[in-house]
Enzyme design. Structure first.
Site, PDB file in Angstrom:
ATOM      1  N   GLU A   1      41.765  53.361  31.854  1.00 18.31           N
ATOM      2  CA  GLU A   1      43.194  53.022  31.791  1.00 18.31           C
ATOM      3  C   GLU A   1      43.478  52.082  30.617  1.00 18.31           C
ATOM      4  OE1 GLU A   1      42.997  52.003  35.989  1.00 18.31           O
ATOM      5  OE2 GLU A   1      44.687  53.339  36.358  1.00 18.31           O
TER       6      GLU A   1
ATOM      7  N   GLU B   1      38.103  56.170  40.928  1.00 15.61           N
ATOM      8  CA  GLU B   1      38.628  55.280  41.973  1.00 15.61           C
ATOM      9  C   GLU B   1      38.584  55.896  43.365  1.00 15.61           C
ATOM     10  OE1 GLU B   1      39.947  55.700  38.999  1.00 15.61           O
ATOM     11  OE2 GLU B   1      40.761  53.829  38.209  1.00 15.61           O
TER      12      GLU B   1
ATOM     13  N   ALA C   1      37.687  48.178  36.822  1.00 17.14           N
ATOM     14  CA  ALA C   1      38.059  46.870  37.354  1.00 17.14           C
ATOM     15  C   ALA C   1      36.857  46.303  38.101  1.00 17.14           C
ATOM     16  CB  ALA C   1      39.235  47.029  38.309  1.00 17.14           C
TER      17      ALA C   1
ATOM     18  N   GLY D   1      39.609  51.455  35.577  1.00 16.30           N
ATOM     19  CA  GLY D   1      40.416  50.571  34.738  1.00 16.30           C
ATOM     20  C   GLY D   1      39.983  50.621  33.282  1.00 16.30           C
TER      21      GLY D   1
HETATM   22  C1  3H9 Z   1      39.127  50.483  39.145  1.00 13.74           C
HETATM   23  O1  3H9 Z   1      38.795  50.431  37.997  1.00 13.74           O
HETATM   24  C2  3H9 Z   1      40.564  50.416  39.581  1.00 13.74           C
HETATM   25  C3  3H9 Z   1      41.507  50.549  38.436  1.00 13.74           C
HETATM   26  O2  3H9 Z   1      42.333  51.663  38.604  1.00 13.74           O
HETATM   27  C4  3H9 Z   1      42.272  49.296  38.157  1.00 13.74           C
HETATM   28  C5  3H9 Z   1      43.227  48.850  39.216  1.00 13.74           C
HETATM   29  C6  3H9 Z   1      44.066  47.639  38.878  1.00 13.74           C
HETATM   30  N1  3H9 Z   1      32.680  46.134  39.409  1.00 13.74           N
HETATM   31  O3  3H9 Z   1      25.464  51.164  39.130  1.00 13.74           O
HETATM   32  P1  3H9 Z   1      24.543  50.232  38.438  1.00 13.74           P
HETATM   33  C7  3H9 Z   1      27.566  46.370  38.986  1.00 13.74           C
HETATM   34  S1  3H9 Z   1      37.976  50.586  40.365  1.00 13.74           S
HETATM   35  C8  3H9 Z   1      31.751  45.229  39.773  1.00 13.74           C
HETATM   36  O4  3H9 Z   1      23.309  49.830  39.135  1.00 13.74           O
HETATM   37  P2  3H9 Z   1      24.035  52.216  36.427  1.00 13.74           P
HETATM   38  C9  3H9 Z   1      26.673  46.972  40.056  1.00 13.74           C
HETATM   39  O5  3H9 Z   1      27.022  46.487  41.338  1.00 13.74           O
HETATM   40  C10 3H9 Z   1      36.427  50.723  39.512  1.00 13.74           C
HETATM   41  N2  3H9 Z   1      30.421  45.443  39.624  1.00 13.74           N
HETATM   42  O6  3H9 Z   1      24.177  50.736  36.971  1.00 13.74           O
HETATM   43  C11 3H9 Z   1      25.317  46.515  39.587  1.00 13.74           C
HETATM   44  O7  3H9 Z   1      25.153  45.162  39.994  1.00 13.74           O
HETATM   45  P3  3H9 Z   1      23.714  44.609  40.402  1.00 13.74           P
HETATM   46  C12 3H9 Z   1      36.248  52.068  38.933  1.00 13.74           C
HETATM   47  C13 3H9 Z   1      30.041  46.604  39.081  1.00 13.74           C
HETATM   48  O8  3H9 Z   1      23.640  52.080  35.038  1.00 13.74           O
HETATM   49  C14 3H9 Z   1      25.425  46.545  38.077  1.00 13.74           C
HETATM   50  O9  3H9 Z   1      26.825  46.486  37.790  1.00 13.74           O
HETATM   51  N3  3H9 Z   1      34.927  52.160  38.342  1.00 13.74           N
HETATM   52  C15 3H9 Z   1      30.963  47.582  38.700  1.00 13.74           C
HETATM   53  O10 3H9 Z   1      23.210  53.029  37.357  1.00 13.74           O
HETATM   54  C16 3H9 Z   1      24.836  47.794  37.450  1.00 13.74           C
HETATM   55  O11 3H9 Z   1      25.411  48.937  38.088  1.00 13.74           O
HETATM   56  C17 3H9 Z   1      33.879  52.639  39.033  1.00 13.74           C
HETATM   57  O12 3H9 Z   1      33.986  53.039  40.162  1.00 13.74           O
HETATM   58  C18 3H9 Z   1      32.339  47.304  38.872  1.00 13.74           C
HETATM   59  N4  3H9 Z   1      33.294  48.185  38.503  1.00 13.74           N
HETATM   60  O13 3H9 Z   1      25.509  52.836  36.508  1.00 13.74           O
HETATM   61  C19 3H9 Z   1      32.574  52.659  38.305  1.00 13.74           C
HETATM   62  N5  3H9 Z   1      30.285  48.649  38.210  1.00 13.74           N
HETATM   63  O14 3H9 Z   1      22.857  44.785  39.190  1.00 13.74           O
HETATM   64  C20 3H9 Z   1      31.533  51.914  39.095  1.00 13.74           C
HETATM   65  C21 3H9 Z   1      28.988  48.334  38.276  1.00 13.74           C
HETATM   66  O15 3H9 Z   1      23.989  43.206  40.830  1.00 13.74           O
HETATM   67  N6  3H9 Z   1      30.274  51.803  38.417  1.00 13.74           N
HETATM   68  N7  3H9 Z   1      28.827  47.100  38.802  1.00 13.74           N
HETATM   69  O16 3H9 Z   1      23.264  45.491  41.550  1.00 13.74           O
HETATM   70  C22 3H9 Z   1      29.437  52.858  38.259  1.00 13.74           C
HETATM   71  O17 3H9 Z   1      29.730  53.983  38.584  1.00 13.74           O
HETATM   72  C23 3H9 Z   1      28.082  52.554  37.680  1.00 13.74           C
HETATM   73  O18 3H9 Z   1      27.833  51.180  37.865  1.00 13.74           O
HETATM   74  C24 3H9 Z   1      27.915  52.890  36.197  1.00 13.74           C
HETATM   75  C25 3H9 Z   1      26.530  52.347  35.688  1.00 13.74           C
HETATM   76  C26 3H9 Z   1      27.972  54.405  35.993  1.00 13.74           C
HETATM   77  C27 3H9 Z   1      28.989  52.239  35.358  1.00 13.74           C
END
Ligand code: 3H9
Length: 709
Positions: free
Chosen positions: A112, A132, A63, A109
């Site tokens: 999911e 999460e 999400a 998400g």
């Molecule tokens: C969820 O899903 C809840 C559900 O149960 C649904 C409920 C209804 N949202 O990390 P990076 C941005 S909660 C918004 O540098 P990498 C990040 O800020 C979510 N932005 O890249 C960055 O922006 P900027 C559960 C996001 O290659 C850019 O993308 N999911 C999100 O080193 C690049 O990110 C997580 O917790 C997001 N969800 O790593 C996963 N994700 O360039 C969170 C990333 O402006 N994400 N951004 O600084 C990660 O763990 C890593 O970003 C990922 C890529 C492994 C995907």
């Protein structure tokens, strides 16, 4: 704005391509477009099956985390999540086989959504997970209900409580993925969908039955994981909420379990824990953005490195390079010191090996990357030198003068000084643009923080290269300004001042350490000093005295210097603030001598020692940190309040669930923090002065993060 989900028919299959860079996060528009795309495909006579795929480097990373900020109450979240759950059911009710084609990550998400498809195919290097909990929430779109049905309760509980992603092959073995695609993912997914369409097969995960035996085992796993969380997740809400949600599904079935999940998610998403962890998620990514060092600033490839000084810090820094596969020269003045340094490094790797985290072969391979030396031979070939000699200005200046002649003009010269003026080293080297600070935290091979200290003349290329290098070494690099102690130790001086004064006023070393570990720090101030060495601080104080300065405003406790004079340097000498079984041992016992020293110090300052409440200890220490942090920020030595939070979380293990010292201050409310500073000023004296920024923010009705709240 273009449609975030493209719709096309390929080979009789509807292909829905999510296009929301950079990570295809599920914004409200993406959720809506997926829903509409599936319904369109169901109604489309040209489509026999449906494939959902992500464009760019990933499937869906979850999400959109920013969207959670609009949820102010659990009720806001309950009504929104009802819509999400219904949407996923509609997807699952598709009459045509619906296949998720996963590359990169299917997280949160994203996973999911994938589990609400009938089938999942993935590339070999894809990862799936429910992270999460790392954001202080639980899976909120059916993850706690569908994952146990696919992977079994035990694995689902592990994945949802530790938040770690699982690689596709393991996910396939566990039943989360139906097929690994070797060639082109989309073609593989289309072929899979057509096969299922031809066989008239669909499978709704929510309808997978859990046998009575599996329910019983799952409930056992819930009890077991709760017991282990009692030890590892003390003070946190989300990991326990995950278990509650899984348990509800096991006991009461999918529908009731889903309602419980929504309730728990809705409570978590508005919690301080979640706000703090979400704040850190973005702060950690923001630190890499330095306003006047543009993204396209050229960087230098670091292929060879050298470290001067094979003591505890130097050895740890050399390990960082070797761990990253970068050959490193390790220089000491004499062979005996060098041998000691190398022996310590080997011992560290052997401990890692004994824990099963490295093989004997890996140890030898890594050790072979470290070349011990007592000369500057080979320094003309390295791309970076990190100086890690004693914290002594003259010695460091002399070292930089030598490095200036022994290395190539383009070689970066970094100092691991924890306090001293980088500009003086820069001048001594003769090429100040190449000089910066690389302040590692002890133990340097473990702690993730790297303070990158920018001198007056440090070039943007050196800063950009340092930030990239930090990533290569597995560190979080934070660029800070060149003031005494930089950000981490400048603020720490105030933390320590309060710890010493609280001791003199009547608290005990054990009480202060215990209160702060209960607050969430991995170690209290006294335990930390015994690890780092009481001699280190004493030498810095001696230097400061010689230039007529002190580390922090206010009374300077005599106790640490008395311990230094007694040769009680901490763990390494077997005695410091505590006594230890033997030099080097970690087994500590309180020492009545400290109480005696505290009595004597208190008497000299005219203080009558009395019991101190635990709350006062936390309040004094966190207020001192936030007040000095406000000064650091105001004076421009940190770029953002978030940078300070990242420094404290990664450098000292400040509890993540508080968001760091500045976020914590905002949580308490800056008016309350300012009131405390003024109260302490009245009680203790004018050395407590509110930071001008703190006063300004309070007057303006703002917090450090007012733009976000
Ligand atoms: C969820 O899903 C809840 C559900 O149960 C649904 C409920 C209804 N949202 O990390 P990076 C941005 S909660 C918004 O540098 P990498 C990040 O800020 C979510 N932005 O890249 C960055 O922006 P900027 C559960 C996001 O290659 C850019 O993308 N999911 C999100 O080193 C690049 O990110 C997580 O917790 C997001 N969800 O790593 C996963 N994700 O360039 C969170 C990333 O402006 N994400 N951004 O600084 C990660 O763990 C890593 O970003 C990922 C890529 C492994 C995907």
């Amino acid at each position: 704005m273009s449609d975030p989900v493209r719709y096309e028919i390929k080979d009789g299959v509807a292909v829905l391509t999510i296009d929301n860079p950079p990570v295809n996060a599920l914004s409200p528009a993406v959720w809506d477009a997926i829903d509409k795309g599936v319904q369109r495909a169901v109604a489309d006579p040209a489509a026999d099956a449906i494939v959902l795929i992500g464009s760019g480097g990933t499937f869906i990373a979850g999400a959109d985390i920013k969207v959670f900020d609009v949820l102010k109450t659990p009720q806001d979240s309950m009504s929104r999540s009802a819509g999400t759950h219904a949407l996923l059911r509609r997807m699952e009710d598709s009459t045509k086989p619906l296949v998720a084609a996963i590359h990169g990550n299917a997280l949160g998400g994203g996973m999911e959504v994938a589990m609400s498809c009938h089938y999942r195919v993935a590339t070999k290097d894809a990862k799936v997970g429910q992270p999460e909990v790392l954001l202080g929430i639980i899976p909120g779109a059916g993850g706690t209900q569908r994952l146990p049905r696919l992977a079994g309760a035990e694995l689902a509980l592990t994945m949802c409580t530790d938040g770690k992603p699982v690689a596709a092959p393991k996910a396939k073995a566990a039943g989360m993925i139906d097929e690994i695609v070797d060639g082109d993912l989309l073609s593989g997914a289309i072929a899979f969908g057509k096969k299922k369409a031809a066989a008239h097969e669909t499978r709704k995960v929510r309808e997978i039955a859990i046998s009575a035996d599996a329910v019983a085992k799952g409930l056992e796993a819930c009890a077991k994981i709760r017991a282990s969380l009692d030890k590892t997740a003390r003070g946190l809400k989300a990991p326990f909420a995950v278990v509650d949600a899984v348990e509800a599904g096991l006991k009461d079935g999918f529908d009731k379990g889903s309602i419980r999940e929504r309730e728990l998610f809705s409570q978590c998403v508005v919690s301080t824990e979640s706000k703090a962890l979400r704040h850190l998620f973005f702060a950690e990514r923001e630190v890499a953005k330095v306003p006047d060092v543009p993204k396209d600033t050229p960087t230098k490839a670091i292929k060879r490195a050298a470290v001067v000084g094979a003591g505890t810090m130097g050895g740890g820094i050399a390990m960082n390079y070797a761990n990253a596969g970068i050959p490193v020269l390790l220089k000491e003045v004499d062979k005996a010191a060098l041998d000691r340094g190398i022996a310590t490094i080997r011992k560290n790797y052997e401990v890692t090996m004994s824990k099963g985290k490295m093989t004997a072969e890996q140890v030898e391979k890594t050790m072979a990357l470290i070349t011990p030396t007592t000369t500057y031979d080979g320094f003309d070939r390295v791309d970076i030198v990190t100086e890690a000699v004693f914290e002594n200005m003259d010695l460091k200046k002399a070292t930089f003068a030598e490095l200036g002649t022994m290395t190539r003009p383009d070689c970066i010269l970094a100092s691991n000084s924890s306090t001293l003026d980088i500009d003086q080293f820069a001048q001594a080297s003769g090429r100040p643009a190449q000089v910066c600070g690389h302040h590692y935290f002890s133990p340097a091979n473990v702690m993730k923080l790297l303070e990158i200290v920018r001198g007056k003349e440090t070039s943007p290329e050196v800063i950009a290269t340092s930030l990239r290098l930090a990533k290569t070494l597995g560190k979080v690099g934070v660029v800070v300004g060149n003031c005494f102690g930089f950000v981490a130790n400048r603020m720490l001086a105030y933390y320590m001042r309060e710890a010493y004064l609280l001791l003199e006023e009547g608290a005990s070393v054990q009480q202060i350490d215990n209160v702060l570990t209960d607050f969430g720090l991995p170690v209290g101030p006294y335990g930390m000093q015994d690890i780092a060495g009481i001699d280190v601080g004493a030498r810095i104080r001696q230097y400061l005295k010689s230039i007529g300065k002190s580390r922090a405003e206010g009374p300077q406790s005599e106790i640490p210097d008395r311990l230094f004079d007694m040769g009680r340097y901490g763990q390494k000498t077997g005695a410091g603030w505590y006594t230890y079984d033997a030099p080097g041992s970690r087994n500590r016992t309180p020492d009545p001598l400290i109480e005696q020293l505290a009595e004597e110090a208190a008497k000299k300052r005219g203080i009558v020692r009395k019991p101190i409440a635990n709350e006062e200890i936390v309040a004094r220490i966190t207020t001192a940190l936030a007040n000095e942090g406000a000064r650091v920020l105001d004076e421009g030595f940190a770029t953002r309040a978030g940078d300070i939070d990242v420094v404290y979380v990664y450098g000292f293990g400040f509890p993540r669930r508080t968001g760091g010292p500045m976020f914590y201050a905002d949580t308490i409310g800056l008016p309350a923090v300012l009131a405390r500073v003024n109260e302490y000023r009245a009680r203790f004296g004018d050395y407590w002065q509110p930071a001008p920024l703190l006063e300004r923010l309070v007057a303006e009705g703002r917090g450090f993060y007012s733009t976000r709240s």
